[in-house]
Design a protein around this motif. Structure first.
Motif, PDB file in Angstrom:
ATOM      1  N   LEU A 186       0.824  -1.205   0.000  1.00 43.64           N
ATOM      2  CA  LEU A 186       0.000   0.000   0.000  1.00 43.64           C
ATOM      3  C   LEU A 186       0.859   1.257   0.000  1.00 43.64           C
ATOM      4  O   LEU A 186       0.587   2.214  -0.744  1.00 43.64           O
ATOM      5  N   LEU A 187       1.901   1.266   0.818  1.00 42.43           N
ATOM      6  CA  LEU A 187       2.767   2.443   0.904  1.00 42.43           C
ATOM      7  C   LEU A 187       3.432   2.742  -0.438  1.00 42.43           C
ATOM      8  O   LEU A 187       3.465   3.890  -0.890  1.00 42.43           O
ATOM      9  N   GLN A 188       3.953   1.703  -1.096  1.00 43.38           N
ATOM     10  CA  GLN A 188       4.600   1.905  -2.399  1.00 43.38           C
ATOM     11  C   GLN A 188       3.602   2.349  -3.458  1.00 43.38           C
ATOM     12  O   GLN A 188       3.906   3.199  -4.306  1.00 43.38           O
ATOM     13  N   THR A 189       2.399   1.788  -3.384  1.00 40.24           N
ATOM     14  CA  THR A 189       1.358   2.186  -4.331  1.00 40.24           C
ATOM     15  C   THR A 189       0.983   3.649  -4.138  1.00 40.24           C
ATOM     16  O   THR A 189       0.850   4.407  -5.104  1.00 40.24           O
ATOM     17  N   LEU A 190       0.822   4.076  -2.889  1.00 38.19           N
ATOM     18  CA  LEU A 190       0.485   5.466  -2.605  1.00 38.19           C
ATOM     19  C   LEU A 190       1.552   6.411  -3.147  1.00 38.19           C
ATOM     20  O   LEU A 190       1.240   7.434  -3.767  1.00 38.19           O
ATOM     21  N   ARG A 191       2.816   6.072  -2.927  1.00 37.02           N
ATOM     22  CA  ARG A 191       3.904   6.943  -3.405  1.00 37.02           C
ATOM     23  C   ARG A 191       3.889   7.077  -4.928  1.00 37.02           C
ATOM     24  O   ARG A 191       4.044   8.179  -5.478  1.00 37.02           O
ATOM     25  N   GLN A 192       3.700   5.956  -5.627  1.00 35.95           N
ATOM     26  CA  GLN A 192       3.712   6.018  -7.095  1.00 35.95           C
ATOM     27  C   GLN A 192       2.470   6.714  -7.626  1.00 35.95           C
ATOM     28  O   GLN A 192       2.551   7.472  -8.606  1.00 35.95           O
ATOM     29  N   LEU A 193       1.331   6.499  -6.993  1.00 31.04           N
ATOM     30  CA  LEU A 193       0.132   7.220  -7.403  1.00 31.04           C
ATOM     31  C   LEU A 193       0.294   8.716  -7.176  1.00 31.04           C
ATOM     32  O   LEU A 193      -0.255   9.528  -7.923  1.00 31.04           O
ATOM     33  N   GLY A 194       1.047   9.093  -6.144  1.00 31.00           N
ATOM     34  CA  GLY A 194       1.299  10.501  -5.882  1.00 31.00           C
ATOM     35  C   GLY A 194       2.062  11.196  -6.986  1.00 31.00           C
ATOM     36  O   GLY A 194       2.003  12.420  -7.114  1.00 31.00           O
ATOM     37  N   GLU A 195       2.763  10.421  -7.815  1.00 26.48           N
ATOM     38  CA  GLU A 195       3.507  10.971  -8.952  1.00 26.48           C
ATOM     39  C   GLU A 195       2.722  10.863 -10.260  1.00 26.48           C
ATOM     40  O   GLU A 195       3.229  11.220 -11.323  1.00 26.48           O
ATOM     41  N   TYR A 196       1.485  10.356 -10.174  1.00 27.93           N
ATOM     42  CA  TYR A 196       0.700  10.069 -11.387  1.00 27.93           C
ATOM     43  C   TYR A 196      -0.282  11.187 -11.727  1.00 27.93           C
ATOM     44  O   TYR A 196      -1.077  11.055 -12.656  1.00 27.93           O
ATOM     45  N   ASP A 197      -0.267  12.269 -10.991  1.00 24.85           N
ATOM     46  CA  ASP A 197      -1.096  13.434 -11.287  1.00 24.85           C
ATOM     47  C   ASP A 197      -2.589  13.108 -11.215  1.00 24.85           C
ATOM     48  O   ASP A 197      -3.372  13.597 -12.032  1.00 24.85           O
ATOM     49  N   ILE A 198      -2.980  12.263 -10.237  1.00 24.45           N
ATOM     50  CA  ILE A 198      -4.408  11.985 -10.065  1.00 24.45           C
ATOM     51  C   ILE A 198      -4.914  12.437  -8.695  1.00 24.45           C
ATOM     52  O   ILE A 198      -6.018  12.081  -8.296  1.00 24.45           O
ATOM     53  N   GLU A 199      -4.112  13.205  -7.962  1.00 23.57           N
ATOM     54  CA  GLU A 199      -4.534  13.848  -6.717  1.00 23.57           C
ATOM     55  C   GLU A 199      -4.974  12.850  -5.647  1.00 23.57           C
ATOM     56  O   GLU A 199      -6.029  13.022  -5.021  1.00 23.57           O
ATOM     57  N   VAL A 200      -4.168  11.792  -5.446  1.00 19.65           N
ATOM     58  CA  VAL A 200      -4.405  10.958  -4.270  1.00 19.65           C
ATOM     59  C   VAL A 200      -3.881  11.712  -3.048  1.00 19.65           C
ATOM     60  O   VAL A 200      -2.920  12.472  -3.144  1.00 19.65           O
ATOM     61  N   VAL A 201      -4.533  11.490  -1.899  1.00 28.03           N
ATOM     62  CA  VAL A 201      -4.154  12.267  -0.720  1.00 28.03           C
ATOM     63  C   VAL A 201      -3.864  11.421   0.506  1.00 28.03           C
ATOM     64  O   VAL A 201      -3.130  11.861   1.397  1.00 28.03           O
ATOM     65  N   ALA A 202      -4.424  10.208   0.595  1.00 22.32           N
ATOM     66  CA  ALA A 202      -4.254   9.414   1.811  1.00 22.32           C
ATOM     67  C   ALA A 202      -4.573   7.958   1.532  1.00 22.32           C
ATOM     68  O   ALA A 202      -5.264   7.636   0.559  1.00 22.32           O
ATOM     69  N   ALA A 203      -4.050   7.073   2.398  1.00 22.27           N
ATOM     70  CA  ALA A 203      -4.300   5.640   2.250  1.00 22.27           C
ATOM     71  C   ALA A 203      -4.319   4.985   3.617  1.00 22.27           C
ATOM     72  O   ALA A 203      -3.634   5.426   4.543  1.00 22.27           O
ATOM     73  N   ASN A 204      -5.105   3.924   3.736  1.00 18.75           N
ATOM     74  CA  ASN A 204      -5.137   3.175   4.989  1.00 18.75           C
ATOM     75  C   ASN A 204      -5.694   1.769   4.747  1.00 18.75           C
ATOM     76  O   ASN A 204      -6.316   1.496   3.718  1.00 18.75           O
ATOM     77  N   HIS A 205      -5.431   0.892   5.720  1.00 20.63           N
ATOM     78  CA  HIS A 205      -6.063  -0.422   5.732  1.00 20.63           C
ATOM     79  C   HIS A 205      -7.538  -0.212   6.071  1.00 20.63           C
ATOM     80  O   HIS A 205      -7.869   0.573   6.948  1.00 20.63           O
ATOM     81  N   GLU A 206      -8.407  -0.928   5.386  1.00 17.85           N
ATOM     82  CA  GLU A 206      -9.840  -0.793   5.650  1.00 17.85           C
ATOM     83  C   GLU A 206     -10.303  -1.851   6.645  1.00 17.85           C
ATOM     84  O   GLU A 206      -9.490  -2.484   7.316  1.00 17.85           O
ATOM     85  N   PHE A 207     -11.609  -2.066   6.723  1.00 18.75           N
ATOM     86  CA  PHE A 207     -12.200  -2.883   7.778  1.00 18.75           C
ATOM     87  C   PHE A 207     -11.767  -4.351   7.705  1.00 18.75           C
ATOM     88  O   PHE A 207     -11.466  -4.978   8.721  1.00 18.75           O
ATOM     89  N   SER A 208     -11.732  -4.915   6.497  1.00 17.36           N
ATOM     90  CA  SER A 208     -11.518  -6.354   6.345  1.00 17.36           C
ATOM     91  C   SER A 208     -10.052  -6.681   6.066  1.00 17.36           C
ATOM     92  O   SER A 208      -9.288  -5.833   5.590  1.00 17.36           O
ATOM     93  N   SER A 209      -9.664  -7.908   6.323  1.00 11.48           N
ATOM     94  CA  SER A 209      -8.295  -8.345   6.034  1.00 11.48           C
ATOM     95  C   SER A 209      -8.002  -8.214   4.544  1.00 11.48           C
ATOM     96  O   SER A 209      -8.799  -8.631   3.693  1.00 11.48           O
ATOM     97  N   GLY A 210      -6.863  -7.609   4.235  1.00 13.78           N
ATOM     98  CA  GLY A 210      -6.464  -7.447   2.844  1.00 13.78           C
ATOM     99  C   GLY A 210      -7.199  -6.359   2.104  1.00 13.78           C
ATOM    100  O   GLY A 210      -7.027  -6.214   0.886  1.00 13.78           O
ATOM    101  N   GLN A 211      -7.998  -5.568   2.810  1.00 17.09           N
ATOM    102  CA  GLN A 211      -8.802  -4.519   2.170  1.00 17.09           C
ATOM    103  C   GLN A 211      -8.205  -3.147   2.471  1.00 17.09           C
ATOM    104  O   GLN A 211      -7.835  -2.859   3.611  1.00 17.09           O
ATOM    105  N   PHE A 212      -8.134  -2.303   1.440  1.00 20.45           N
ATOM    106  CA  PHE A 212      -7.499  -0.997   1.571  1.00 20.45           C
ATOM    107  C   PHE A 212      -8.365   0.089   0.938  1.00 20.45           C
ATOM    108  O   PHE A 212      -9.242  -0.198   0.126  1.00 20.45           O
ATOM    109  N   GLU A 213      -8.073   1.326   1.312  1.00 21.44           N
ATOM    110  CA  GLU A 213      -8.726   2.484   0.705  1.00 21.44           C
ATOM    111  C   GLU A 213      -7.672   3.548   0.454  1.00 21.44           C
ATOM    112  O   GLU A 213      -6.814   3.805   1.298  1.00 21.44           O
ATOM    113  N   ILE A 214      -7.743   4.146  -0.724  1.00 20.05           N
ATOM    114  CA  ILE A 214      -6.902   5.298  -1.065  1.00 20.05           C
ATOM    115  C   ILE A 214      -7.842   6.422  -1.481  1.00 20.05           C
ATOM    116  O   ILE A 214      -8.697   6.240  -2.353  1.00 20.05           O
ATOM    117  N   ASN A 215      -7.690   7.581  -0.859  1.00 19.33           N
ATOM    118  CA  ASN A 215      -8.609   8.695  -1.084  1.00 19.33           C
ATOM    119  C   ASN A 215      -8.116   9.617  -2.193  1.00 19.33           C
ATOM    120  O   ASN A 215      -6.923   9.912  -2.292  1.00 19.33           O
TER     121      ASN A 215
END
Length: 455
Positions: A186-215
């Motif tokens: 997730l951390l590596q994905t967030l960093r690369q998305l941050g360079e992709y010009d799509i305005e991602v701002v935050a990421a975290n593990h979500e409620f279920s195992s293996g589930q994530f959210e990136i805002n």
């Protein structure tokens, strides 16, 4: 209606963009657009031939809009029976951006046209453009903020599917770091998305195992949908590069919750005034906001077909799931279909919690705006907000409980069909009803387990 593409695709703009690409070491441009289900259909084009190749558009077969995930081709209007004619993709150069995880590659979103220059009615991006134009004629510029959840899976030879949830462990709700992300996927994905010009701002593990959210940050409806479309494709690509599988399937597991696509929505006028805010209005909301909510509630059954577009989508719904089950709205109430967050002023907005992660961003946004437009136009009263915990079917009507019911509701809603476009709706219905037919003839693992031994 004819259109030769945006001004950003005029030869001078294209030549300038190609010169910049060459200066930055980019030699390939991926020309992509959304199909019916939100997949990025694309071709890789060499920069040194890009102007020549795209001068008259890049041809694709129109039946890409009728091609299923299993490779079957549904006979949509103007498809198989018409001899599999072309559509033409033309780059919107303003959307050109470098792909951080693929050296030398940039991505550009295309608008899709018929060979005669008219827009392709099946194109989800065109459907949204058309709805935005209608909405803006009475209610200003729509602003949207997408929130998407997804699962990351890892290969597992002991699993029947060949996959299991990545980082399996319960209770990692809203955590960051190695605790819920042991390989920093997730951390590596967030960093690369941050360079992709799509305005991602935050990421975290979500409620279920293996589930994530990136805002993603909010912006005008088309830009927000472009970014959400790119986001989904990028997350899946980066997972593949790491030997993982990212899925936006609505509910991939029996023992864990589903993945949502929550859409925050507001509107503003040409002077930047926020049209959902009114300090003197009921609940601090304007009449425009109340009418938008009313329209979304009134047209919710039809909206569901686009917000929850798969057979699997309806296994995410139900009491006590925090996924909507009933047609209602509430003030800062996550058990309601439409939630009004507590902020007011410039942050006044509604949150549609209906959609699941499998929804096409363009179509979910278009359907939401279409319903809100009809509500504002017709001054629909939303009624009283939900108080307390929801999921009481005696208090509010139920949403469609299956894809079949949702498709029937969309077909029956003549106002929604008109705003979304009759040809698009006909194609969507044909495509999705074929999906139901194929599912109904397929023997599932559940049936085999349930019946073979005892019957």
């Amino acid at each position: 209606m004819t259109n030769s593409g945006s001004k950003s695709s005029e030869p001078g703009a294209v030549a300038e963009a190609m010169a910049k690409c060459r200066a930055e070491g980019i030699d390939v441009i991926r020309l992509g657009y959304s199909d019916i289900i939100g997949t990025d259909r694309s071709k890789d084009l060499l920069v040194n031939r890009f102007e020549r190749t795209t001068g008259h558009g890049v041809a694709f077969c129109r039946s890409v809009y009728g091609t299923t995930p299993m490779g079957d081709v549904v006979d949509i209007e103007g498809g198989l029976a018409a001899g599999l004619p072309d559509i033409v993709a033309r780059p919107d150069i303003e959307t050109l951006t470098r792909v951080p995880w693929e050296p030398g590659v940039a991505h550009v979103i295309a608008d899709v046209f018929n060979p005669d220059g008219s827009p392709s009615a099946e194109s989800p991006r065109y459907v949204l453009k058309n709805v935005i134009e209608k909405f803006s004629s009475i209610a200003g510029t729509p602003i949207c903020g997408p929130e998407l959840e997804f699962y990351v899976l890892q290969e597992d030879e002991n699993s029947d599917s060949g996959w299991s949830r990545y980082g399996e462990m319960s209770g990692n709700v809203y955590v960051s770091g190695l605790r819920g992300d042991p390989e920093n996927v997730l951390l590596q994905t967030l960093r690369q998305l941050g360079e992709y010009d799509i305005e991602v701002v935050a990421a975290n593990h979500e409620f279920s195992s293996g589930q994530f959210e990136i805002n993603l940050w909010h912006s005008d409806a088309m830009d927000a949908s472009d970014r959400a479309f790119r986001f989904k494709a990028a997350v899946k690509e980066m997972a593949r590069a790491r030997g993982k599988l990212a899925t936006f399937m609505a509910k991939p597991f029996n023992d864990e919750g589903g993945s949502g696509f929550h859409l925050h929505f507001s509107t503003q006028d040409a002077d930047g005034n926020h049209l959902f805010d009114d300090p003197n209005g009921e609940h601090g909301l304007s009449k425009v906001a109340h009418h938008a909510i009313g329209g979304i509630l009134k047209h919710a059954p039809a909206l569901t077909a686009l917000a929850n577009p798969t057979i699997n989508s309806y296994k995410r719904f139900g009491p006590d799931t925090l996924a909507p089950w009933l047609i209602d709205w509430g003030l800062d109430n996550r058990s309601a279909m439409v939630r009004i967050p507590p902020e007011r002023g410039s942050a006044s907005r509604l949150e549609l919690r209906l959609g699941d992660a499998s929804a096409n961003p363009y179509l979910l946004t278009a359907a939401t705006l279409a319903a809100a437009y009809l509500g504002i136009r017709d001054e629909v009263d939303p009624g009283e907000p939900l108080v307390g915990y929801g999921y009481d079917p005696e208090r509010s009507p139920m949403l469609p409980s299956s894809l079949c019911a949702a498709l029937d509701a969309l077909e029956a809603d003549t106002e929604m069909r008109e705003v979304l476009g009759e040809q698009f709706v006909a194609t969507f219905l044909a495509y999705k009803r074929n999906e139901i037919e194929r599912f109904n003839s397929f023997i599932t693992d559940w049936e085999f387990r349930e019946y073979t031994y005892h019957l």
